[in-house]
Design a protein around this motif. Sequence first.
Motif, PDB file in Angstrom:
ATOM      1  N   VAL A 453       0.830  -1.210   0.000  1.00 24.97           N
ATOM      2  CA  VAL A 453       0.000   0.000   0.000  1.00 24.97           C
ATOM      3  C   VAL A 453       0.861   1.256   0.000  1.00 24.97           C
ATOM      4  O   VAL A 453       0.480   2.281  -0.575  1.00 24.97           O
ATOM      5  CB  VAL A 453      -0.986   0.024   1.188  1.00 24.97           C
ATOM      6  CG1 VAL A 453      -2.070  -1.004   0.994  1.00 24.97           C
ATOM      7  CG2 VAL A 453      -0.276  -0.162   2.515  1.00 24.97           C
ATOM      8  N   HIS A 454       2.045   1.187   0.629  1.00 23.86           N
ATOM      9  CA  HIS A 454       2.956   2.338   0.595  1.00 23.86           C
ATOM     10  C   HIS A 454       3.385   2.611  -0.840  1.00 23.86           C
ATOM     11  O   HIS A 454       3.459   3.767  -1.281  1.00 23.86           O
ATOM     12  CB  HIS A 454       4.170   2.067   1.481  1.00 23.86           C
ATOM     13  CG  HIS A 454       5.079   3.252   1.647  1.00 23.86           C
ATOM     14  ND1 HIS A 454       6.104   3.533   0.771  1.00 23.86           N
ATOM     15  CD2 HIS A 454       5.097   4.243   2.594  1.00 23.86           C
ATOM     16  CE1 HIS A 454       6.731   4.635   1.164  1.00 23.86           C
ATOM     17  NE2 HIS A 454       6.135   5.084   2.264  1.00 23.86           N
ATOM     18  N   GLU A 455       3.619   1.552  -1.596  1.00 24.12           N
ATOM     19  CA  GLU A 455       3.980   1.695  -3.010  1.00 24.12           C
ATOM     20  C   GLU A 455       2.816   2.237  -3.821  1.00 24.12           C
ATOM     21  O   GLU A 455       2.988   3.100  -4.694  1.00 24.12           O
ATOM     22  CB  GLU A 455       4.406   0.329  -3.556  1.00 24.12           C
ATOM     23  CG  GLU A 455       4.726   0.326  -5.044  1.00 24.12           C
ATOM     24  CD  GLU A 455       4.947  -1.065  -5.591  1.00 24.12           C
ATOM     25  OE1 GLU A 455       5.061  -1.202  -6.820  1.00 24.12           O
ATOM     26  OE2 GLU A 455       4.989  -2.033  -4.798  1.00 24.12           O
ATOM     27  N   ILE A 456       1.605   1.745  -3.538  1.00 26.15           N
ATOM     28  CA  ILE A 456       0.419   2.178  -4.300  1.00 26.15           C
ATOM     29  C   ILE A 456       0.120   3.653  -4.059  1.00 26.15           C
ATOM     30  O   ILE A 456      -0.115   4.419  -5.000  1.00 26.15           O
ATOM     31  CB  ILE A 456      -0.800   1.310  -3.916  1.00 26.15           C
ATOM     32  CG1 ILE A 456      -0.603  -0.125  -4.422  1.00 26.15           C
ATOM     33  CG2 ILE A 456      -2.085   1.906  -4.495  1.00 26.15           C
ATOM     34  CD1 ILE A 456      -1.639  -1.103  -3.887  1.00 26.15           C
ATOM     35  N   TYR A 457       0.102   4.064  -2.811  1.00 24.91           N
ATOM     36  CA  TYR A 457      -0.203   5.457  -2.476  1.00 24.91           C
ATOM     37  C   TYR A 457       0.960   6.388  -2.775  1.00 24.91           C
ATOM     38  O   TYR A 457       0.746   7.578  -3.073  1.00 24.91           O
ATOM     39  CB  TYR A 457      -0.568   5.584  -0.995  1.00 24.91           C
ATOM     40  CG  TYR A 457      -1.995   5.282  -0.639  1.00 24.91           C
ATOM     41  CD1 TYR A 457      -2.997   6.234  -0.786  1.00 24.91           C
ATOM     42  CD2 TYR A 457      -2.356   4.039  -0.114  1.00 24.91           C
ATOM     43  CE1 TYR A 457      -4.313   5.965  -0.427  1.00 24.91           C
ATOM     44  CE2 TYR A 457      -3.664   3.756   0.248  1.00 24.91           C
ATOM     45  CZ  TYR A 457      -4.641   4.729   0.092  1.00 24.91           C
ATOM     46  OH  TYR A 457      -5.942   4.464   0.446  1.00 24.91           O
ATOM     47  N   GLY A 458       2.185   5.881  -2.656  1.00 23.62           N
ATOM     48  CA  GLY A 458       3.352   6.753  -2.807  1.00 23.62           C
ATOM     49  C   GLY A 458       3.411   7.805  -1.724  1.00 23.62           C
ATOM     50  O   GLY A 458       3.834   8.939  -1.956  1.00 23.62           O
TER      51      GLY A 458
END
Length: 542
Positions: A453-458
Motif C-alpha cells: 500500500v505504501h507503493e500504491i499510495y506513494g
Amino acid sequence: MTRFIFITGGVVSSLGKGLLSAALGTLLQARGYSVRLRKLDPYLNVDPGTMSPYQHGEVYVTDDGAETDLDLGHYERFTGVPSRSTDNITSGRVYQDILTKERRGDYLGGTVQVIPHVTDAIKNFVLAETAGIDFVLCEIGGTVGDIESLPFMEAIRQLGTELERGQSCFIHLTLVPFIKAAGELKTKPTQHSVKELRGIGISPDVLVCRAEHPIPLSDRHKIALFCNVAKSAVVQALDVSSIYEVPIAYHAEGLDDEVLKVFGIPTDPPIDLNGWKEIVHNLNHPEGEVTIAIVGKYTGLKDAYKSLGEALIHGGIANHVRVRIEWIEAEVFEQPDAIHRLEDVHGILVPGGFGHRGTEGKIAAARFAREHNVPFFGICLGMQMAVIEAARNMAGIKDAGSTEFGECNAPIVGLLTEWATEAGIELRDQDTDLGGTMRLGAYPALLKPGSHVHEIYGADRISERHRHRYEVNISYQQDLEKAGLVFSGISPDNSLPEIVEIPGHPWYIGVQFHPELKSKPFDPHPLFASFIGAALKQSRLV
C-alpha cells in the motif's frame, strides 16, 4: 453575488435529479464558475445512517463525518468539490433542531408552526456558508405534490421572492413517456406536473424532460406553450451509454446556456469538455475486459454499493479496460461447492455491511482468493472477515470471530469503544444510540515503508473516510503477522489497524475505511486503479 438554482422533480421519482444537478454543476465549472451542491430530503429520518440499504441505497459519508444521501456522491464525483455535513438536510433534522429549541424555551412561549419556523430553518440551511460561491445548486428530493415535501417547496418559493431579481432559477425535471400502443410521446404528465408546481407558487424557468425517444420540436413547443416557458427552455434528456456522458449530452441540448440566460449571463465563449469526452471514449472503446466478483450482503439493490461500482469503473478507466461486475450474494458461499462460482473471475471484492448474515460466505470468498492467488480487496467488514479468515486458517486461532455477532472466545474484531478525534476522545458502549455514533469521516493512517500500500499510495500518511462501529483488535497483530498477514496501515496512535495485506500474493489488501467514497472518473482512487491493474494481469493468466 451568489446565485441559487433550485431543482425539483415531477411525475415519477428516479428520473435523475442528482445527475442533473451534478452535470449542471460540472458545466458551470467548465465556464469558470465556482459551485456548491446541496440536497434537501423530505423524509423524517434525521439522516440515512440507520436506514436499510434496501430502503435508501448507499449512505455517502463526507470528510467531516456526515452520513448523507448518495446523490452527494454524484456531486463530488462530477465536480470534485468535497461535500460537507451542511450540504444535506432532512425534515427529521429540521424538526429535531426546532423541537430542541422549543423545549429549551427559545421561542419565548410563541406557537411553533411550519410557517415561518420550519420554512425559515430550511431557508437558513440553503443560504448558510455560501459567501464567495458563484452558484449554489439545491436539489429537492421526492416529487412535486408529495405531502412531506411541501415545507421545502414553500421555503424555496419564498426564497425566489426574497432574493434579488436575477439571483434564482427554478429547474423542473419531468417525464415524457412513450406509449407503445399509441406509438407516440405524451406531454400531458409534464403539463400536470408543472400545473401542480405552479399551484404552490413556483413557475419553472427551465424544463428538463426525460424521454426514451427524441422529443419532436412540435411537442417541445406544445410543452412550452402549456407550461409557460420559452421554447428553448424545454430541454430533452435522453438515455445515454454512461452517466459520465450526461454533462456532454446536457450541454449539447443547451441546458447550461438556458440557465445562464435566466441569470442574464452571456453564454460565450464555448466551453471545453474534452476531458469528459475522453472518459466516455475510454469507456466505450476499452482495450480489454476484467470480471470482478462483488461478494456482498445487499446485492439485490445496486444503489447500496453505488460509489463502489463507480470506483471500479474508474479503476477500469485508469487501465483502459471495461470492468464487468458479477454481483454475488455472500450467503451463496455458505452452501457446499458454491465456491466454484469464483473460479473464472479476475478479482474478488468483499465490501462493507452490518450484521451476521452472509459473513461466513465472505470469509469463504476471502479464503478462496488467498489460496488461489486471485486479487482480493476487502473493505470495512470485508477487511474484518479477511482478518478472521487469516486468524482461523493461517494463525490457527480456530475460535476467531467478531463480537458484532455475539460473544466469542477469540474476539479478533470487537466494538470500538474509544478513539481519538480532533475534538478529543470519543466514547461509545453497547447502549449508545445507533444513529450517528460510528467512527465517521476522515481519519489519518500511517503506512508501513516498503509495504504494497505504501507503493500504491506513494505516501507515508493518508486520510480516508470511515463508517464502522467495530474494529480489528490490535492485540492480535503479532500472532497474525507471524502467520503472514501484515498490518501495513495503522492509526497515528498505533491503536487501530487500518490496512492489512499479504506479501507475496498477487494483490491481497483489506482496508477498514471506504476508499470508494473519494474516487472520481478523472482521478481514480489509487487502490482501485491498482486492484483493476492486478485483475488485468490475472485475466491474462486464466
